[in-house]
Design an enzyme around this catalytic site. Structure first.
Site, PDB file in Angstrom:
ATOM      1  N   HIS A 146       7.029  11.636  -8.686  1.00 36.14           N
ATOM      2  CA  HIS A 146       7.609  12.403  -9.796  1.00 36.14           C
ATOM      3  C   HIS A 146       7.749  11.499 -11.012  1.00 36.14           C
ATOM      4  CE1 HIS A 146      10.039  15.287 -11.958  1.00 36.14           C
ATOM      5  NE2 HIS A 146      10.969  14.370 -12.136  1.00 36.14           N
ATOM      6  N   LYS A 167      12.597  12.060 -19.657  1.00 36.99           N
ATOM      7  CA  LYS A 167      11.282  11.451 -19.422  1.00 36.99           C
ATOM      8  C   LYS A 167      10.182  12.205 -20.171  1.00 36.99           C
ATOM      9  CE  LYS A 167      11.767  11.761 -14.932  1.00 36.99           C
ATOM     10  NZ  LYS A 167      13.201  12.110 -14.839  1.00 36.99           N
ATOM     11  N   ASP A 185       5.440  15.449 -14.572  1.00 35.75           N
ATOM     12  CA  ASP A 185       6.190  15.977 -13.431  1.00 35.75           C
ATOM     13  C   ASP A 185       5.632  15.502 -12.093  1.00 35.75           C
ATOM     14  OD1 ASP A 185       8.354  17.461 -12.364  1.00 35.75           O
ATOM     15  OD2 ASP A 185       6.935  19.022 -11.778  1.00 35.75           O
ATOM     16  N   ARG A 252      20.423  -8.660 -15.603  1.00 34.34           N
ATOM     17  CA  ARG A 252      20.055  -8.548 -17.013  1.00 34.34           C
ATOM     18  C   ARG A 252      18.744  -9.279 -17.291  1.00 34.34           C
ATOM     19  NH1 ARG A 252      23.749 -10.123 -22.321  1.00 34.34           N
ATOM     20  NH2 ARG A 252      22.103  -9.777 -23.872  1.00 34.34           N
TER      21      ARG A 252
END
Length: 318
Positions: A146, A167, A185, A252
């Site tokens: 997906h 997205k 999708d 990070r």
């Protein structure tokens, strides 16, 4: 999941026009297939087709000029023995290439053993290249993921992430910046060799992008042919997360590049935090440019670490 069926008649029809071949023997064996054991063990299409070789059973055997010479230029007993050994290989199909005439003994053997044999004027090397490419894709391991799959700056990028982070909207903005859509999708992914993943769009969803509040957009009709791609090789996964997810699950500055396993192939991965006010499209393009540098062997983070080490050494010396 790896499909395990392709029959002789399907193979013949698939390349009837390209290879211009004829079915010269074994017409009654149109349903003959590649052996499942060979398909499961194959690492690529190269394992399923090649020149005549007695130590590689269960693959399509191609007979070019040299192979026909080997089968026919010997004593009658040796020729008969060499031709008979082909049956023990259990090939799904024999292909006679280089414009070679089919020896009567080989035709008789194919009829008795019900082995389909095709004949073409094309070179044996060309036939092998065509069949290997086709079989690599047909028998490739595959999955569906997906996300939004795009061509960004020439790199195949799969945008994934938590639901509701935008997205598809991000994909639309990237398209307006000159990048191309492959799939939205649902993305069909195939491992076409040991190190390469190729992705394409399911036929039902081709050229379509769904944006909440607007609905389905036909990207090809709106932006033109250059805004869509048929397929791309997957090189980077961009994963979108919320702030709390990033702080909880990711460093990070990761010391090593992140990767994600896709069909047994490690794919580079970048995690981007989504918050109001950030230009995510610019960040994605920057991540893609940085990945291109990494693929060329340039690692900015490691260069920084080395620069920092030298600075500390100079400070300690003084």
């Amino acid at each position: 999941m790896k499909p395990n069926v392709v029959s002789a008649d399907v193979l013949f029809e698939e390349f009837r026009n390209l290879l211009k071949w004829e079915w010269v023997a074994g017409l009654g064996a149109s349903e003959r297939r590649f052996a499942e054991v060979a398909v499961r063990a194959a690492r690529s299409g190269a394992d399923l087709v090649g020149y005549l070789n007695y130590i590689h059973p269960y693959r399509a055997q191609v007979l070019g000029e040299r192979e026909i010479a080997y089968l026919t230029n010997a004593t009658p007993e040796d020729c008969k023995r060499r031709i008979a050994r082909i049956v023990t290989l259990e090939p799904p199909v024999l292909v006679l290439a280089d414009g070679q005439a089919a020896p009567d003994e080989v035709v008789s053997m194919c009829e008795r053993a019900q082995i389909p044999m095709f004949s073409t004027q094309e070179s044996a090397a060309f036939v092998i290249d065509v069949l290997r490419a086709y079989l690599s894709k047909h028998f490739a391991d595959r999955t569906t993921m997906h996300g939004v799959f795009m061509d960004i700056l020439g790199l195949g990028v799969l945008i994934t992430g938590e639901s509701g982070l935008g997205k598809s909207e991000l994909g639309l903005e990237l398209i307006t910046r000159g990048n191309g859509l492959v799939a939205d999708d649902a993305v069909d992914l195939y491992r076409i060799n040991q190190t390469t993943i190729e992705g394409k769009c399911p036929e039902l969803l081709q050229n379509l992008l769904e944006v909440r509040g607007i609905g389905l957009l036909d990207i090809r009709a709106i932006f033109g042919e250059t805004a869509v791609r048929r397929r791309m090789r997957l090189k980077l996964i961009v994963h979108l997360v919320r702030k709390e997810t990033l702080e909880r699950d990711y460093e990070r500055l990761p010391y090593e590049p992140l990767t994600q396993d896709v069909l047994g192939v490690p794919v580079l991965k970048v995690v981007i935090q989504v918050v109001a006010g950030r230009n995510i499209a610019v960040l994605v393009e920057a991540a893609v440019r940085n990945t291109i540098l990494q693929l060329r062997g340039i690692d900015t983070y490691q260069e920084f670490v080395e620069r920092h080490r030298r600075a500390m050494e100079r400070g300690g010396a003084s």
